[in-house]
Design a protein around this motif. Structure first.
Motif, short mmCIF file in Angstrom:
data_model
loop_
_atom_site.label_atom_id
_atom_site.label_comp_id
_atom_site.label_asym_id
_atom_site.label_seq_id
_atom_site.Cartn_x
_atom_site.Cartn_y
_atom_site.Cartn_z
N TRP A 1 0.83 -1.21 0.00
CA TRP A 1 0.00 0.00 0.00
C TRP A 1 0.87 1.25 0.00
O TRP A 1 2.01 1.23 0.43
CB TRP A 1 -0.95 0.01 1.20
CG TRP A 1 -0.28 -0.18 2.52
CD1 TRP A 1 0.16 -1.37 3.05
CD2 TRP A 1 0.08 0.83 3.49
NE1 TRP A 1 0.76 -1.17 4.28
CE2 TRP A 1 0.72 0.18 4.57
CE3 TRP A 1 -0.09 2.22 3.55
CZ2 TRP A 1 1.20 0.86 5.69
CZ3 TRP A 1 0.39 2.90 4.67
CH2 TRP A 1 1.02 2.22 5.73
N SER A 2 0.28 2.32 -0.45
CA SER A 2 0.98 3.60 -0.49
C SER A 2 0.39 4.53 0.57
O SER A 2 -0.82 4.67 0.69
CB SER A 2 0.80 4.25 -1.86
OG SER A 2 1.11 5.62 -1.79
N ALA A 3 1.25 5.16 1.32
CA ALA A 3 0.79 6.08 2.35
C ALA A 3 0.49 7.46 1.79
O ALA A 3 -0.08 8.31 2.47
CB ALA A 3 1.84 6.20 3.46
N ALA A 4 0.86 7.66 0.53
CA ALA A 4 0.86 9.02 -0.03
C ALA A 4 -0.48 9.74 0.12
O ALA A 4 -0.54 10.89 0.56
CB ALA A 4 1.26 8.98 -1.49
N GLY B 1 -3.35 9.41 2.03
CA GLY B 1 -4.07 9.80 3.22
C GLY B 1 -3.26 10.09 4.46
O GLY B 1 -3.80 10.55 5.46
N CYS B 2 -1.96 9.82 4.42
CA CYS B 2 -1.15 9.84 5.66
C CYS B 2 -1.26 11.18 6.38
O CYS B 2 -0.87 12.23 5.87
CB CYS B 2 0.31 9.53 5.38
SG CYS B 2 1.33 9.69 6.86
N THR B 3 -1.79 11.14 7.60
CA THR B 3 -1.99 12.37 8.34
C THR B 3 -0.72 12.86 9.03
O THR B 3 -0.66 14.00 9.47
CB THR B 3 -3.14 12.20 9.36
OG1 THR B 3 -2.95 10.97 10.06
CG2 THR B 3 -4.47 12.19 8.64
N ILE B 4 0.29 11.99 9.13
CA ILE B 4 1.60 12.46 9.59
C ILE B 4 2.16 13.41 8.53
O ILE B 4 2.57 14.53 8.83
CB ILE B 4 2.59 11.29 9.81
CG1 ILE B 4 2.04 10.28 10.82
CG2 ILE B 4 3.96 11.81 10.25
CD1 ILE B 4 2.80 8.95 10.85
N ALA B 5 2.14 12.94 7.28
CA ALA B 5 2.66 13.75 6.17
C ALA B 5 1.88 15.06 6.05
O ALA B 5 2.46 16.13 5.87
CB ALA B 5 2.58 12.97 4.87
N LYS B 6 0.56 14.98 6.17
CA LYS B 6 -0.27 16.20 6.06
C LYS B 6 0.08 17.20 7.15
O LYS B 6 0.18 18.40 6.89
CB LYS B 6 -1.76 15.83 6.18
CG LYS B 6 -2.35 15.20 4.95
CD LYS B 6 -3.85 15.00 5.13
CE LYS B 6 -4.44 14.24 3.96
NZ LYS B 6 -5.87 13.96 4.15
#
Lengths: 160, 160
Positions: free
Chosen positions: A18-21, A23-28
């Motif tokens: 899977w890709s975190a791109a 939805g990742c809320t850490i990245a956001k």
């Protein structure tokens, strides 16, 4: 030697599936906050700054940087503008923490706690104390049942 | 309307009487971590990545960025290199979390928790669960006596 990590479960295992791109809320969160000046201005908001010139002076930033960054923090809803007037002066705007902004406090405390432990010879220049009992305050990893949790006790599970 | 902030005490009051520049461990932590890619690589280390190509693929970064950033994370002591060898292959290096690196986890969790609450319509794509009891895990602000603490209950005091 095996390093300790959390455990991916359900359809999050294996990680390469899977890709975190998206939805990742850490990245956001990081994208929204990833300038040093944003953190320093939020620090000063928590220390009580509300006026533009207080932010400039206390965060030790230029007026231009402070202006740009405060504008962004208002745009992202971490601070809000409120008109105020001192006696005999024209109406001006001050910057107040919103609920969204105030809720960022555990991030700031975690960064301080980590820096106190790992980047300072003296344990840091200041500490947070619980006014009620005087004990030192920090962030803890706990589950909703109140258990203190270590990295090795954690599962990451998909919610959607 | 009055905004809620923490209270500065002792010689930290008034705020204009001192400069945070020299010792602030929030600023120090942010300086060390203030790139989006550093956070994404640390995220992947917590998710179990150890090999260079895993970091590239999972963090969705270029090889050049990954290489630079991993080098910095090793230099700062958040990751360490360990030689490993797969059958029939030459010895290579993998990246393991150090104690200093692993201790950054509450920062990552705080960012995720805040992003889940404020930057996602769905509450975020994943959640951390306590393996022992199944309850959701997050960071909490507590004092050493175990009290849950709010921003308004906090004093900031100088330690030196």
């Amino acid at each position: 030697m095996e390093t300790t990590t959390l455990r991916l479960t359900g359809r999050l295992e294996p990680r390469d599936g899977w890709s975190a791109a998206a939805g990742c809320t850490i990245a956001k969160s990081v994208e929204l906050l990833s300038t040093r000046s944003a953190f320093l201005l939020m620090r000063e908001a928590f220390y009580g700054a509300t006026r533009f010139e207080e932010f400039v002076r206390r965060a030790e930033l230029t007026e231009a940087t402070t202006s740009t960054r405060l504008h962004e923090l208002v745009e992202h809803g971490l601070l809000e503008l409120e008109p105020y007037q001192e006696r005999g002066q024209r109406t001006r705007q001050r910057y107040l923490l919103t609920e969204k902004g105030a809720d960022l406090f555990p991030v700031i405390v975690s960064l301080m706690q980590w820096g106190d432990r790992w980047l300072s010879d003296t344990g840091g220049p200041a500490e947070l104390l619980h006014r009620g009992c005087g004990a030192v305050v920090g962030t803890e990893l706990r589950c909703e049942h109140g258990h203190i949790v270590e990295l090795a006790d954690l599962d990451l599970a998909a919610t959607t």
